[in-house]
Every structure is written in C-alpha cells, then in structure tokens.
Design an enzyme around this catalytic site. Structure first.
Site, PDB file in Angstrom:
ATOM      1  CG  ASN A   9      -1.756   1.217   1.248  1.00  8.13           C
ATOM      2  OD1 ASN A   9      -1.922   1.976   0.464  1.00  8.13           O
ATOM      3  ND2 ASN A   9      -2.372   1.551   2.378  1.00  8.13           N
ATOM      4  CE  LYS A  11       0.000   3.442   4.483  1.00  7.29           C
ATOM      5  NZ  LYS A  11      -0.046   3.483   6.104  1.00  7.29           N
ATOM      6  CG  HIS A  95      -5.953   2.180   4.775  1.00  3.94           C
ATOM      7  ND1 HIS A  95      -5.487   2.973   5.609  1.00  3.94           N
ATOM      8  CD2 HIS A  95      -5.006   1.187   4.707  1.00  3.94           C
ATOM      9  CE1 HIS A  95      -4.356   2.734   6.229  1.00  3.94           C
ATOM     10  NE2 HIS A  95      -4.017   1.668   5.793  1.00  3.94           N
ATOM     11  CD  GLU A  97      -2.944   5.414   6.370  1.00  2.00           C
ATOM     12  OE1 GLU A  97      -2.709   5.454   5.449  1.00  2.00           O
ATOM     13  OE2 GLU A  97      -1.972   5.125   7.295  1.00  2.00           O
ATOM     14  CD  GLU A 169      -3.972  -2.431   7.408  1.00  2.00           C
ATOM     15  OE1 GLU A 169      -2.676  -2.655   7.141  1.00  2.00           O
ATOM     16  OE2 GLU A 169      -4.281  -1.221   7.064  1.00  2.00           O
ATOM     17  N   GLY A 175       2.081   2.282  10.862  1.00  2.00           N
ATOM     18  CA  GLY A 175       3.130   3.504  10.866  1.00  2.00           C
ATOM     19  C   GLY A 175       3.695   3.773  12.145  1.00  2.00           C
ATOM     20  CB  SER A 214       4.690  -1.642  12.189  1.00  2.00           C
ATOM     21  OG  SER A 214       4.309  -0.336  12.522  1.00  2.00           O
TER      22      SER A 214
HETATM   23  P1  PGA Z   1       2.571   0.393   7.828  1.00  2.00           P
HETATM   24  O1  PGA Z   1       1.192   0.657   7.105  1.00  2.00           O
HETATM   25  O2  PGA Z   1       2.987  -0.760   7.250  1.00  2.00           O
HETATM   26  O3  PGA Z   1       3.443   1.600   7.201  1.00  2.00           O
HETATM   27  O4  PGA Z   1       2.316   0.376   9.268  1.00  2.00           O
HETATM   28  C1  PGA Z   1       0.177  -0.529   6.931  1.00  2.00           C
HETATM   29  C2  PGA Z   1      -1.051   0.167   6.381  1.00  2.00           C
HETATM   30  O5  PGA Z   1      -1.316   1.155   6.545  1.00  2.00           O
HETATM   31  O6  PGA Z   1      -1.729  -0.663   5.428  1.00  2.00           O
END
Ligand code: PGA
Length: 257
Positions: A9, A11, A95, A97, A169, A175, A214
């Site tokens: 992903n 982003k 997601h 976010e 998630e 993150g 992460s």
């Molecule tokens: P990350 O993001 O691996 O940077 O923690 C995962 C995600 O948001 O799908």
C-alpha cells in the site's frame, strides 16, 4: 490451501518515475517465487502506466480506494468501472486512514464493498481497533461491528465472496513501528473467520486474511507463519523494491517449511 498474498500500500508516496523504476525491477527481484501473490496498490495516477509494466508478469495491481457508483457527478472521485477498464484487480476498502482522515463511514464502506463485487474487483477490506478501543478490551467488538456492517445486505454468490481479502490492521500498529504480537493477531484473524461462518463454512475457510501494521522483513514471519494469517498489507516497507521483495521471499520460504 490458501495462497499467501503480500500487498503493497504505497499510500500518497512516489512520483511516476519512481513508481516505474520500482515496477521495472520487482519482477526480477522476486523471480522464482511462484507461491506468493504480489499485489501493488498504487496511487490512481500511476495505475495506467503500471498496468503496462505488469502486463506480462504475475504481479497484480490494486487501487487504494474508489467510489461506489459506476459514474456520475462526483468531483474528484474514481469509479470501479474506470479501475476495471485499466485491468486493475484489487481495491483496498475501508483503510483506517480513509476512515480517520476522510470520514469514511461503515455505511460508505458497505456500498464500496458491494460495488467492488458488482464490478469484478477483489476487495481488500480493512478492519481494526484503535489504541483506546484496544486498551478498553473492545477489539473483538469493534471488529465484529466493522465486518458485519461492511457485509450487511451483501447479495454475493459464495464463489465470489470467498475471493474477498480481509486485512486485520490495528490502527495503533499502522506506521508506528510497533506491530501487533503475532499470536494476538492470529487470535483476531481466527475471530474474523468465525464471524464469516454465517456466510458459510467454505467462505470462512477460503477468505484470505492479512495482517497489516508496521510489517517489515524482520517481523513478517511472525505473522505469515500463523495458521489463520495468509499474508500482509504493507505500507512503509513496501516503498523500497528490495525490502518489498524480501517480504515476498520470506513469505514464500515460510510456506515451504
Ligand atoms: P505500515 O502501514 O506498514 O506503514 O504500518 C500499513 C497500512 O497502513 O496498510
């Protein structure tokens, strides 16, 4: 047996030339790995070009979001038909976010999920609790609510439904550099499978469940070696092609052992 899937992903990262460079070398970096599905969810703008670059490879492309309508006066939105037309196979839905920063509701996520099935895209539906909910012991409650409302009223044939991908998630792990514990993530994945039982045994058994938050080459095996976890949804560690390829190779060797 469910196939392992590793999803990037990206982003809101990369320029087109950086995306091209990544996709130009990914097939070489994962050459010989044929038991792990690699999916790259790139910004909309890059998808057309990346579709050309991946045409003769086993790598699939995904979008990170979409609108649920086929077309219409929805300024700034992208429709499922537009994605399908480019040969895009997957779409991330719900997601955290999107939920957190763009006010995406369970109601909208339900419509998006239905649209993904209706227009032949494979949804990667994200669910997960935030830090406060986790500390309050509400993880299962939150996930049950998110999953049930996403699937509410969905009239989809079992054959299609079982192609769906779910991603657990935990919001606090995204993150943050602090992933969930593999055992705990496996328990949540098993719980998600139990919720799917109302759609039938086969659906519950066949749906792929990923862990996200992460994930990096040092910790991915902790997730991919678990019985209920079929791969990972990866943000930060998917941006560098060598790191992303390492995740895919580790998931592959994991499967053979
Ligand atoms: P990350 O993001 O691996 O940077 O923690 C995962 C995600 O948001 O799908």
């Amino acid at each position: 047996m469910r196939q392992k899937i590793i999803v990037a992903n990206w982003k809101m990262y990369k320029t087109l030339s950086e995306a091209e460079e990544f996709m130009g070398s990914l097939p070489r970096e994962i050459a010989g790995v044929d038991d792990v599905k690699a999916v790259v969810c790139a910004p909309f703008l890059f998808l057309e070009r990346l579709a050309v670059l991946t045409a003769k490879t086993a790598i699939s492309l995904g979008a990170q979001n979409m609108h649920w309508e086929k077309e219409g006066a929805f300024t700034g939105e992208i429709s499922p038909v537009m994605l399908k037309d480019l040969g895009i196979k997957y779409v991330i839905i719900g997601h955290s976010e999107r939920r957190q920063f763009f006010g995406e509701s369970n109601f909208q996520i339900n419509k998006k999920l239905a649209a993904a099935f209706a227009y032949g895209l494979i949804p990667i539906l994200c669910v997960g609790e935030n830090r406060r909910q986790r500390d309050a012991g509400e993880t299962e409650e939150v996930i049950e609510k998110q999953l049930n409302s996403a699937l509410d009223g969905l009239a989809v044939e079992k054959d299609l439904l079982q192609k769906m991908v779910l991603a657990y998630e935990p919001v606090w792990a995204i993150g943050s550099g602090t992933p969930a514990n593999g055992e705990e993530a496996n328990v949540v994945a098993a719980f998600m499978r139990s919720l799917l039982l109302k759609k039938g045994q086969e659906v519950s058994r066949k749906v792929s469940i990923l862990y996200g938050g992460s994930v990096n080459p040092e910790n991915i095996a902790e997730f991919t070696d678990k019985a209920e976890i079929d791969g990972a949804l990866v943000g930060g560690s998917s941006l560098n092609v060598k790191t992303f390829a390492a995740l895919i190779r580790i998931a592959s060797s994991e499967r053979r052992t």
